[in-house]
Design an enzyme around this catalytic site. Structure first.
Site, short mmCIF file in Angstrom:
data_model
loop_
_atom_site.label_atom_id
_atom_site.label_comp_id
_atom_site.label_asym_id
_atom_site.label_seq_id
_atom_site.Cartn_x
_atom_site.Cartn_y
_atom_site.Cartn_z
N GLY A 10 -3.55 -1.87 8.61
CA GLY A 10 -3.36 -1.02 7.33
C GLY A 10 -4.73 -0.84 6.87
N GLY A 12 -4.75 0.64 3.42
CA GLY A 12 -4.38 0.92 2.03
C GLY A 12 -5.59 -0.30 1.18
N PHE A 114 1.93 -0.27 -20.81
CA PHE A 114 2.98 -0.03 -19.66
C PHE A 114 4.01 -1.16 -19.81
CE2 PHE A 114 2.80 1.86 -15.28
CZ PHE A 114 1.83 2.66 -15.30
N GLN A 229 12.74 -3.06 -6.09
CA GLN A 229 12.49 -2.53 -7.40
C GLN A 229 12.82 -1.21 -7.34
OE1 GLN A 229 8.13 -1.82 -9.58
NE2 GLN A 229 9.24 -3.22 -10.65
N HIS A 231 12.43 2.18 -9.70
CA HIS A 231 11.52 2.84 -10.89
C HIS A 231 12.66 3.70 -11.67
CE1 HIS A 231 8.51 4.61 -12.88
NE2 HIS A 231 7.45 3.98 -12.60
N LEU A 241 7.65 10.02 -7.77
CA LEU A 241 7.61 9.26 -8.89
C LEU A 241 7.16 9.94 -10.01
CD1 LEU A 241 7.68 6.24 -9.95
CD2 LEU A 241 5.27 6.10 -9.52
N ARG A 384 8.58 -6.63 -10.39
CA ARG A 384 7.05 -6.61 -10.35
C ARG A 384 6.97 -5.78 -11.64
NH1 ARG A 384 3.45 -2.19 -9.19
NH2 ARG A 384 5.13 -0.56 -8.51
N SER A 389 0.44 -4.16 -9.03
CA SER A 389 0.50 -4.23 -7.68
C SER A 389 -0.76 -3.59 -7.07
CB SER A 389 1.63 -3.36 -7.08
OG SER A 389 1.39 -2.92 -5.84
C1 LIG Z 1 4.40 6.81 -5.83
C2 LIG Z 1 3.68 5.45 -6.13
C3 LIG Z 1 3.19 5.07 -7.22
C4 LIG Z 1 2.55 3.87 -7.62
N1 LIG Z 1 1.87 3.68 -8.85
C5 LIG Z 1 1.45 2.40 -8.83
C6 LIG Z 1 0.41 2.06 -10.08
O1 LIG Z 1 0.44 3.02 -10.90
N2 LIG Z 1 0.13 0.92 -10.37
C7 LIG Z 1 0.30 -0.14 -9.56
O2 LIG Z 1 -0.28 -1.37 -9.42
N3 LIG Z 1 1.01 0.07 -8.13
C8 LIG Z 1 1.61 1.32 -8.08
N4 LIG Z 1 2.37 1.44 -6.95
C9 LIG Z 1 2.45 0.32 -5.83
C10 LIG Z 1 1.15 0.31 -5.19
O3 LIG Z 1 0.57 1.61 -4.99
C11 LIG Z 1 1.36 -0.18 -3.68
O4 LIG Z 1 2.03 -1.48 -3.77
C12 LIG Z 1 0.13 -0.74 -2.96
O5 LIG Z 1 -0.87 0.44 -3.09
C13 LIG Z 1 0.31 -1.15 -1.91
O6 LIG Z 1 -1.01 -1.29 -0.92
P1 LIG Z 1 -1.19 -1.82 0.50
O7 LIG Z 1 -2.67 -1.75 0.77
O8 LIG Z 1 -0.30 -3.10 0.40
O9 LIG Z 1 -0.47 -0.71 1.14
P2 LIG Z 1 -0.56 0.87 1.51
O10 LIG Z 1 -1.41 1.57 0.74
O11 LIG Z 1 1.15 1.27 1.43
O12 LIG Z 1 -1.04 0.77 2.88
C14 LIG Z 1 -0.11 0.53 4.28
C15 LIG Z 1 -1.23 0.86 5.37
O13 LIG Z 1 -0.53 0.11 6.55
C16 LIG Z 1 -0.45 0.89 7.59
N5 LIG Z 1 0.62 0.82 8.32
C17 LIG Z 1 1.86 0.46 8.04
N6 LIG Z 1 2.55 0.24 9.29
C18 LIG Z 1 1.69 0.43 10.49
C19 LIG Z 1 1.93 0.17 11.50
N7 LIG Z 1 3.12 -0.07 12.34
N8 LIG Z 1 0.99 0.61 12.46
C20 LIG Z 1 -0.51 0.55 11.92
N9 LIG Z 1 -0.63 0.95 10.49
C21 LIG Z 1 0.27 0.72 9.70
C22 LIG Z 1 -0.51 2.39 6.90
O14 LIG Z 1 -1.05 3.44 7.87
C23 LIG Z 1 -1.34 2.20 5.81
O15 LIG Z 1 -2.70 2.19 5.79
C24 LIG Z 1 2.78 2.83 -6.60
C25 LIG Z 1 3.56 3.13 -5.54
C26 LIG Z 1 4.04 4.20 -5.26
C27 LIG Z 1 5.11 4.67 -3.99
#
Ligand SMILES: Cc1cc2nc3c(=O)[nH]c(=O)nc-3n(C[C@H](O)[C@H](O)[C@H](O)COP(=O)(O)OP(=O)(O)OC[C@H]3O[C@@H](n4cnc5c(N)ncnc54)[C@H](O)[C@@H]3O)c2cc1C
Length: 570
Positions: A10, A12, A114, A229, A231, A241, A384, A389
């Site tokens: 991942g 992110g 918020f 959750q 929204h 969104l 949440r 997040s």
């Molecule tokens: C439209 C939207 C708007 C949002 N707005 C907000 C906001 O304003 N404020 C806030 O606090 N939160 C917000 N959130 C929530 C927040 O963005 C996420 O919870 C957070 O960014 C998650 O980060 P992460 O690093 O855990 O995962 P992610 O950013 O989702 O990254 C997941 C990673 O895992 C990798 N991955 C997944 N499965 C596999 C696999 N099988 N093999 C290899 N790689 C894999 C993907 O490629 C990716 O790189 C929002 C969410 C959405 C959907």
């Protein structure tokens, strides 16, 4: 076989923030199914919470209380304290890394209101906050990349755990179809959420819960899966969104009779109540016949009174989404919206340093960590708060990285049998490629998502959930005859089938957890059990996979440090 000290899955915010802590100290691999900057973190719009001293009266203490209350008392309070206390440092660090936050007239970091937060606490970059944060972390990771290799578009299908010790993962290079074992001393999952189990969702196509399913299939429990959750402001029919920032900047919600209906449901906070309450309010207006449009099946987000300058400066993305997808000009008309599946509160249970738990008693899996949305630490409990997040992903991503930096050198490089692991991965693929091939993949996926949206959505009841559970079992069976075309190379149809097999597996746990939980708490709202029941249900659900098939639910107490449960009013 590839070998690295640390394997991060991942890219992110959680994965990259962890990678930054260990790059240069260890040999690190980052595997990601999409190109790093396309991770769902980049889609985040509204902001990231921190009690900076910019807003009079706000303190980390107030942030902690708001989060505990927002979570409907299911959050683990020691973890919440860690997150909120570390928030101001996190924002300043991101600013120093080069993240361009929006500013006030005095040139401080601007903060907007918020839902569920009692102060203006959300730091933001217009309505593209996640984009700004993700690109900043990607740059910083690249800058440090001593011995760090990014495996882009590698799809992880299996987590290797033997005798309580994690030894690596199995992944497929999507482009070539080549499957490899990645052998390591430690593995961290930052694999994101599981919102793609729903038809109407704000989540990226990639959010199919692969990571949590791989952990579950490797024998780990999953925690609080029933808490999904919704929204309140998803674009009508698309689910895309429209950030809460729209209401943070002063947007109204209207029903079909042009009434600001939130006055009935959250009289003091109005549109800035927490998400679970605002989503239920919008859904109730629709269910009781006060929706807008010819079918009365949506409500409206009205931004017109904010004026052109504010809309285009602070909410440009929202403006364009409404225009591009619905042809609605938010300067002149209110935008049709409905609740949309948005965030996964449940996931891989971990301790406060992100080490994965093996059971409800606190046993650990050696060498396996999880952070961000795929983890359940649990800071969000049953609901949440918006902007918590992105914060969680960075705070706990960093903590995971620090822990990995500390312990990895003392972890053994336990042996793996490459032959056995590849054969197991091959068997999974063979079951998909070589079967009766009579069932259409997209049809199964649509039926699953419709059942989840219609029967395990904003409101739930025993009858609907029973029907959804039956449907999932039927679809799991039909999936054994799914038709997938194409060969091994760049076969996106095969990847979709693997994703669907994961979605079918964990969706059952969402439903089962929800069926068992005979109360309403946070995002889990039951018509047949409308009250919160602290006596019996102030506990986390843990779902374990039985080796002989099926699953078992067990429970774990919530950690309460300073705030005893109270009735939740806004
Ligand atoms: C439209 C939207 C708007 C949002 N707005 C907000 C906001 O304003 N404020 C806030 O606090 N939160 C917000 N959130 C929530 C927040 O963005 C996420 O919870 C957070 O960014 C998650 O980060 P992460 O690093 O855990 O995962 P992610 O950013 O989702 O990254 C997941 C990673 O895992 C990798 N991955 C997944 N499965 C596999 C696999 N099988 N093999 C290899 N790689 C894999 C993907 O490629 C990716 O790189 C929002 C969410 C959405 C959907």
């Amino acid at each position: 076989m590839f070998s690295h000290d640390i394997i991060i899955v991942g890219s992110g915010l959680a994965g990259l923030r962890a990678a930054m802590e260990v790059a240069g100290h260890y040999d690190v691999a980052v595997l990601t199914k999409v190109y790093p900057s396309r991770s769902h973190s980049g889609a985040a719009q509204g902001g990231v919470a921190a009690a900076l001293s910019n807003v009079d009266g706000d303190t980390p203490e107030a942030h902690i209380y708001d989060t505990v209350k927002g979570a409907d008392y299911l959050g683990d309070q020691d973890a919440i304290e860690i997150m909120c206390n570390d928030a101001p440092r996190t924002i300043i660090e991101m600013e120093h890394f080069g993240c361009a936050f929006s500013r006030t007239q005095e040139n401080r970091i601007a903060q907007r209101a918020f839902g569920g937060h009692s102060f203006q606490r959300a730091c933001f970059s217009a309505d593209r906050t996640g984009h700004a944060l993700l690109h900043t972390l990607f740059e910083q990771t690249m800058k440090r990349s001593g011995k760090l290799q990014i495996y882009s578009e590698w799809y992880v299908t299996r987590l290797i755990v033997r005798d309580g010790v994690c030894r690596g993962v199995v992944a497929m290079d999507i482009k070539t179809g080549r499957t490899e074992v990645f052998h390591g001393r430690a593995v961290l999952f930052g694999t994101g959420g599981y919102g793609r189990a729903y038809q109407i969702t704000s989540n990226a196509y990639a959010n199919t819960g692969d990571g949590i399913t791989a952990a579950y299939r490797a024998g780990l429990p999953l925690m609080d899966m029933e808490f999904v959750q919704f929204h309140p402001t998803g674009l009508y029919q698309h689910g895309i969104l429209l950030s809460e920032a729209a209401r943070g900047e002063g947007g109204y919600l209207l029903n079909g009779n042009n009434e600001r209906f939130m006055g009935k449901y959250a009289p003091t906070k109005m549109e800035l109540g927490p998400r679970d309450i605002v989503s239920r309010s919008a859904q109730t207006e629709i269910n009781e016949g006060r929706g807008a449009g010819p079918k009365k099946d949506y409500v409206l987000l009205d931004l017109r009174h904010l004026g052109r300058d504010k809309i285009l400066e602070r909410l440009p993305q929202i403006y364009h989404l409404a225009k591009d997808f619905l042809g609605v000009d938010a300067l002149d008309e209110p935008v049709p919206i409905t609740p949309t599946a948005h965030y996964s509160m449940g996931g891989i249970p971990t301790d406060n340093d992100c080490q994965a738990l093996a059971d409800e008693k606190g046993g650990k899996v050696t060498g396996f960590f999880a952070a961000g949305e795929c983890a359940c630490v649990s800071v969000h409990g049953a609901n949440r708060l918006g902007t918590n997040s992105l914060l969680e992903a960075m705070v706990f991503g960093r903590r995971a990285g620090k822990k990995l930096a500390e312990v990895t050198s003392s972890l053994p490089l336990s042996p793996v049998s490459e032959k056995e692991e590849l054969a197991a991965a091959r068997r999974e693929v063979d079951l998909i490629l070589h079967n009766k091939a009579t069932e259409d993949l997209a049809t199964i996926r649509n039926e699953l998502r419709e059942a989840m949206t219609n029967k395990v959505g904003v409101y739930r009841n025993a009858g609907d959930m029973e029907a959804a559970h039956e449907k999932i079992k039927e679809l799991q069976d039909r999936f054994t005859r799914v038709k997938v075309t194409g060969g091994a190379k760049f076969n996106t149809n095969l990847v979709e089938a693997l994703e669907l097999s994961h979605t079918l597996e964990y969706s059952e746990l969402i439903v089962a957890g929800a069926q068992a939980r005979q109360e309403s708490r946070g995002a889990h709202a039951r018509d047949d059990f409308p009250k919160r029941d602290d006596q019996n249900w102030m506990k986390h659900t843990m779902a374990f996979r039985r080796p002989e098939g099926g699953f078992e639910l067990r429970y774990k107490p919530v950690r309460v440090t300073r705030f005893q449960p109270e009735e939740r009013k806004y």
